[in-house]
Design a protein around this motif. Structure first.
Motif, PDB file in Angstrom:
ATOM      1  N   SER A  55       0.840  -1.188   0.000  1.00  0.00           N
ATOM      2  CA  SER A  55       0.000   0.000   0.000  1.00  0.00           C
ATOM      3  C   SER A  55       0.881   1.247   0.000  1.00  0.00           C
ATOM      4  N   ASP A  56       0.256   2.401   0.079  1.00  0.00           N
ATOM      5  CA  ASP A  56       0.989   3.666   0.200  1.00  0.00           C
ATOM      6  C   ASP A  56       0.041   4.732   0.743  1.00  0.00           C
ATOM      7  N   LYS A  57       0.576   5.928   0.969  1.00  0.00           N
ATOM      8  CA  LYS A  57      -0.219   6.977   1.620  1.00  0.00           C
ATOM      9  C   LYS A  57      -1.387   7.476   0.784  1.00  0.00           C
ATOM     10  N   SER A  58      -1.422   7.168  -0.504  1.00  0.00           N
ATOM     11  CA  SER A  58      -2.581   7.556  -1.312  1.00  0.00           C
ATOM     12  C   SER A  58      -3.802   6.692  -0.995  1.00  0.00           C
ATOM     13  N   LYS A  59      -3.591   5.619  -0.224  1.00  0.00           N
ATOM     14  CA  LYS A  59      -4.674   4.697   0.115  1.00  0.00           C
ATOM     15  C   LYS A  59      -5.041   4.756   1.598  1.00  0.00           C
ATOM     16  N   LEU A  60      -4.629   5.810   2.270  1.00  0.00           N
ATOM     17  CA  LEU A  60      -4.954   5.961   3.691  1.00  0.00           C
ATOM     18  C   LEU A  60      -6.461   6.009   3.898  1.00  0.00           C
ATOM     19  N   LEU A  61      -6.916   5.334   4.932  1.00  0.00           N
ATOM     20  CA  LEU A  61      -8.321   5.387   5.327  1.00  0.00           C
ATOM     21  C   LEU A  61      -8.480   6.218   6.594  1.00  0.00           C
ATOM     22  N   GLN A  62      -7.615   5.949   7.573  1.00  0.00           N
ATOM     23  CA  GLN A  62      -7.714   6.645   8.853  1.00  0.00           C
ATOM     24  C   GLN A  62      -6.329   6.845   9.439  1.00  0.00           C
ATOM     25  N   VAL A  63      -6.109   8.010  10.024  1.00  0.00           N
ATOM     26  CA  VAL A  63      -4.883   8.317  10.756  1.00  0.00           C
ATOM     27  C   VAL A  63      -5.296   8.843  12.125  1.00  0.00           C
ATOM     28  N   ILE A  64      -4.759   8.211  13.163  1.00  0.00           N
ATOM     29  CA  ILE A  64      -4.970   8.674  14.534  1.00  0.00           C
ATOM     30  C   ILE A  64      -3.612   9.118  15.056  1.00  0.00           C
ATOM     31  N   ILE A  65      -3.556  10.325  15.558  1.00  0.00           N
ATOM     32  CA  ILE A  65      -2.309  10.893  16.051  1.00  0.00           C
ATOM     33  C   ILE A  65      -2.465  11.201  17.534  1.00  0.00           C
ATOM     34  N   TRP A  66      -1.519  10.714  18.310  1.00  0.00           N
ATOM     35  CA  TRP A  66      -1.472  11.044  19.730  1.00  0.00           C
ATOM     36  C   TRP A  66      -0.269  11.936  19.971  1.00  0.00           C
ATOM     37  N   LEU A  67      -0.495  13.055  20.588  1.00  0.00           N
ATOM     38  CA  LEU A  67       0.569  13.970  21.008  1.00  0.00           C
ATOM     39  C   LEU A  67       0.670  13.942  22.525  1.00  0.00           C
ATOM     40  N   ALA A  68       1.883  13.953  23.036  1.00  0.00           N
ATOM     41  CA  ALA A  68       2.067  14.029  24.486  1.00  0.00           C
ATOM     42  C   ALA A  68       1.633  15.395  25.006  1.00  0.00           C
ATOM     43  N   ASP A  69       1.691  16.403  24.130  1.00  0.00           N
ATOM     44  CA  ASP A  69       1.320  17.768  24.524  1.00  0.00           C
ATOM     45  C   ASP A  69       0.710  18.469  23.305  1.00  0.00           C
TER      46      ASP A  69
END
Length: 114
Positions: A55-69
């Motif tokens: 796959s590659d980033k053109s096929k992204l469905l969902q991105v969850i990002i956690w930041l410490a701050d």
């Protein structure tokens, strides 16, 4: 039903492929580095894992990002905005969480089609 696990360990796999979908484990960067460096590291790891899964980033469905701050939101987004395929943005969420160690500032969890 076929399930493929990439780089399985005793606790988790780095990626799981099922029904033409790849689920990546949380990707983190170099512990102790700044948010920009850690975000670049994370996204480089995402690219590598997606490629390995076909796959590659053109096929992204969902991105969850956690930041410490959440005060690092703009710095992380500056890197993310340069990385993301603007024609194919994923559904995305970003929140603040205590990460595995205090040295981690950002973590990416990604789901993509194959």
């Amino acid at each position: 039903m076929s399930i493929t696990r990439l780089h399985p360990g005793p606790r988790m796999s780095q990626a799981v492929i099922h029904n033409n979908t790849v689920y990546l484990a949380g990707q983190v960067g170099t512990a102790g580095a700044d948010v920009t460096t850690q975000t670049k590291d994370c996204l480089k790891a995402v690219d590598a894992r997606l490629a390995e899964a076909g796959s590659d980033k053109s096929k992204l469905l969902q991105v969850i990002i956690w930041l410490a701050d959440m005060s690092d939101f703009a710095e992380m987004n500056a890197v993310y905005d340069d990385w993301i395929d603007p024609a194919n943005p994923a559904a995305r969420a970003c929140g603040e969480a205590k990460l595995a160690t205090p040295e981690y500032k950002v973590e990416f969890i990604v789901t993509a089609a194959i």
